[in-house]
Motif scaffolding. Structure first.
Motif, PDB file in Angstrom:
ATOM      1  N   SER A 107      67.482   4.589  -6.282  1.00 45.38           N
ATOM      2  CA  SER A 107      67.786   5.874  -5.576  1.00 45.38           C
ATOM      3  C   SER A 107      66.438   6.112  -4.708  1.00 45.38           C
ATOM      4  CB  SER A 107      68.012   7.028  -6.628  1.00 45.38           C
ATOM      5  OG  SER A 107      68.010   8.358  -5.725  1.00 45.38           O
ATOM      6  N   VAL A 108      65.200   6.117  -5.480  1.00 43.49           N
ATOM      7  CA  VAL A 108      64.125   6.478  -4.767  1.00 43.49           C
ATOM      8  C   VAL A 108      63.527   5.341  -3.956  1.00 43.49           C
ATOM      9  CG1 VAL A 108      61.646   7.457  -5.160  1.00 43.49           C
ATOM     10  CG2 VAL A 108      63.508   8.277  -6.425  1.00 43.49           C
ATOM     11  N   SER A 109      63.261   4.295  -4.412  1.00 46.38           N
ATOM     12  CA  SER A 109      62.544   3.079  -3.738  1.00 46.38           C
ATOM     13  C   SER A 109      63.435   2.471  -2.779  1.00 46.38           C
ATOM     14  CB  SER A 109      61.896   2.209  -5.038  1.00 46.38           C
ATOM     15  OG  SER A 109      61.014   2.640  -5.654  1.00 46.38           O
ATOM     16  N   ILE A 110      64.506   2.135  -3.226  1.00 46.97           N
ATOM     17  CA  ILE A 110      65.578   1.086  -2.524  1.00 46.97           C
ATOM     18  C   ILE A 110      66.045   1.976  -1.420  1.00 46.97           C
ATOM     19  CG2 ILE A 110      67.384  -0.331  -2.350  1.00 46.97           C
ATOM     20  CD1 ILE A 110      65.293  -1.485  -4.011  1.00 46.97           C
ATOM     21  N   LYS A 111      66.746   3.137  -1.521  1.00 44.55           N
ATOM     22  CA  LYS A 111      67.240   3.931  -0.747  1.00 44.55           C
ATOM     23  C   LYS A 111      66.664   4.701   0.030  1.00 44.55           C
ATOM     24  CE  LYS A 111      71.675   4.807  -3.108  1.00 44.55           C
ATOM     25  NZ  LYS A 111      72.678   5.964  -3.610  1.00 44.55           N
ATOM     26  N   ARG A 112      65.629   5.594  -0.404  1.00 38.79           N
ATOM     27  CA  ARG A 112      64.779   6.503   0.350  1.00 38.79           C
ATOM     28  C   ARG A 112      63.520   5.964   0.955  1.00 38.79           C
ATOM     29  NH1 ARG A 112      64.267  11.317  -3.916  1.00 38.79           N
ATOM     30  NH2 ARG A 112      66.506  11.760  -4.264  1.00 38.79           N
ATOM     31  N   LYS A 113      62.753   5.187   0.151  1.00 38.96           N
ATOM     32  CA  LYS A 113      61.465   4.578   0.883  1.00 38.96           C
ATOM     33  C   LYS A 113      61.864   3.333   1.711  1.00 38.96           C
ATOM     34  CE  LYS A 113      58.366   6.248  -2.692  1.00 38.96           C
ATOM     35  NZ  LYS A 113      57.633   5.924  -3.878  1.00 38.96           N
ATOM     36  N   LEU A 114      62.639   2.566   1.185  1.00 38.56           N
ATOM     37  CA  LEU A 114      63.035   1.179   2.077  1.00 38.56           C
ATOM     38  C   LEU A 114      64.061   1.569   3.061  1.00 38.56           C
ATOM     39  CD1 LEU A 114      62.598  -1.586  -0.640  1.00 38.56           C
ATOM     40  CD2 LEU A 114      60.996  -0.771   0.956  1.00 38.56           C
ATOM     41  N   GLY A 115      64.928   2.474   2.799  1.00 40.16           N
ATOM     42  CA  GLY A 115      66.005   2.995   3.789  1.00 40.16           C
ATOM     43  C   GLY A 115      67.279   2.087   3.661  1.00 40.16           C
ATOM     44  N   LEU A 116      67.461   1.266   2.746  1.00 41.77           N
ATOM     45  CA  LEU A 116      68.415   0.161   2.634  1.00 41.77           C
ATOM     46  C   LEU A 116      69.793   0.980   1.961  1.00 41.77           C
ATOM     47  CD1 LEU A 116      66.566  -2.683   0.944  1.00 41.77           C
ATOM     48  CD2 LEU A 116      67.182  -2.558   3.328  1.00 41.77           C
ATOM     49  N   ALA A 117      71.014   0.604   2.699  1.00 42.71           N
ATOM     50  CA  ALA A 117      72.045   1.041   2.029  1.00 42.71           C
ATOM     51  C   ALA A 117      72.588   0.352   0.794  1.00 42.71           C
ATOM     52  CB  ALA A 117      73.523   0.803   3.316  1.00 42.71           C
ATOM     53  N   VAL A 118      72.552   1.172  -0.083  1.00 33.50           N
ATOM     54  CA  VAL A 118      73.211   0.460  -1.328  1.00 33.50           C
ATOM     55  C   VAL A 118      74.567   0.797  -1.559  1.00 33.50           C
ATOM     56  CG1 VAL A 118      72.825   0.582  -3.890  1.00 33.50           C
ATOM     57  CG2 VAL A 118      70.886   0.984  -2.433  1.00 33.50           C
ATOM     58  N   VAL A 119      75.391  -0.190  -1.833  1.00 34.09           N
ATOM     59  CA  VAL A 119      76.945  -0.024  -1.942  1.00 34.09           C
ATOM     60  C   VAL A 119      77.073  -0.313  -3.492  1.00 34.09           C
ATOM     61  CG1 VAL A 119      78.901  -1.269  -1.227  1.00 34.09           C
ATOM     62  CG2 VAL A 119      77.049  -1.024   0.357  1.00 34.09           C
ATOM     63  N   LYS A 120      77.929   0.202  -3.837  1.00 35.37           N
ATOM     64  CA  LYS A 120      78.329  -0.088  -5.409  1.00 35.37           C
ATOM     65  C   LYS A 120      80.046  -0.235  -5.330  1.00 35.37           C
ATOM     66  CE  LYS A 120      78.811   4.785  -6.851  1.00 35.37           C
ATOM     67  NZ  LYS A 120      78.232   5.847  -7.656  1.00 35.37           N
ATOM     68  N   GLU A 121      80.525  -0.961  -6.651  1.00 31.49           N
ATOM     69  CA  GLU A 121      81.884  -1.373  -6.657  1.00 31.49           C
ATOM     70  C   GLU A 121      81.921  -1.602  -8.219  1.00 31.49           C
ATOM     71  OE1 GLU A 121      82.568  -5.909  -5.516  1.00 31.49           O
ATOM     72  OE2 GLU A 121      82.141  -4.492  -3.914  1.00 31.49           O
ATOM     73  N   ARG A 122      83.377  -1.511  -8.624  1.00 34.34           N
ATOM     74  CA  ARG A 122      83.458  -1.881 -10.080  1.00 34.34           C
ATOM     75  C   ARG A 122      83.962  -3.148 -10.230  1.00 34.34           C
ATOM     76  NH1 ARG A 122      82.276   1.050 -13.987  1.00 34.34           N
ATOM     77  NH2 ARG A 122      83.879   0.230 -15.165  1.00 34.34           N
ATOM     78  N   ALA A 123      83.378  -3.883 -11.211  1.00 31.92           N
ATOM     79  CA  ALA A 123      83.598  -5.234 -11.376  1.00 31.92           C
ATOM     80  C   ALA A 123      84.079  -5.349 -12.818  1.00 31.92           C
ATOM     81  CB  ALA A 123      82.407  -6.251 -11.128  1.00 31.92           C
ATOM     82  N   ASP A 124      85.327  -6.036 -13.020  1.00 32.22           N
ATOM     83  CA  ASP A 124      85.715  -6.323 -14.322  1.00 32.22           C
ATOM     84  C   ASP A 124      84.686  -7.016 -15.278  1.00 32.22           C
ATOM     85  OD1 ASP A 124      88.123  -5.074 -13.774  1.00 32.22           O
ATOM     86  OD2 ASP A 124      89.133  -6.854 -13.092  1.00 32.22           O
ATOM     87  N   GLY A 125      84.288  -6.674 -16.446  1.00 31.15           N
ATOM     88  CA  GLY A 125      83.534  -7.123 -17.422  1.00 31.15           C
ATOM     89  C   GLY A 125      81.918  -6.862 -17.152  1.00 31.15           C
ATOM     90  N   ARG A 126      81.688  -6.255 -15.817  1.00 33.25           N
ATOM     91  CA  ARG A 126      80.352  -6.137 -15.556  1.00 33.25           C
ATOM     92  C   ARG A 126      80.154  -4.578 -15.418  1.00 33.25           C
ATOM     93  NH1 ARG A 126      78.233  -9.542 -10.794  1.00 33.25           N
ATOM     94  NH2 ARG A 126      76.216  -8.715 -11.602  1.00 33.25           N
ATOM     95  N   GLY A 127      80.970  -3.783 -15.367  1.00 38.17           N
ATOM     96  CA  GLY A 127      80.740  -2.301 -14.999  1.00 38.17           C
ATOM     97  C   GLY A 127      80.394  -2.250 -13.272  1.00 38.17           C
TER      98      GLY A 127
END
Length: 64
Positions: free
Chosen positions: A39-59
């Motif tokens: 949340s803080v370092s990747i999204k806010r400081k680096l400004g990268l868009a983080v995409v999340k998705e559900r994967a069977d067996g991995r969460g």
């Protein structure tokens, strides 16, 4: 990658992405620390868009 942040970005850019559990295990962090770094370092400081998705067996898988 020399820093933990660079290593994390590399993990997130891979085709497989990374789960919170995988990030925490790789860096020796607690799960809430891994989420905070996303949340803080990747999204806010680096400004990268983080995409999340559900994967069977991995969460939930995170990618940039």
């Amino acid at each position: 990658p020399s820093s933990k942040l660079e290593q994390l970005v590399t993990m997130l850019k891979s085709a497989e992405g990374a789960s919170i559990e995988e990030i925490a295990k790789t860096f020796g962090w607690l799960p809430h620390t891994a989420r905070a770094v996303l949340s803080v370092s990747i999204k806010r400081k680096l400004g990268l868009a983080v995409v999340k998705e559900r994967a069977d067996g991995r969460g939930t898988i995170y990618r940039v």
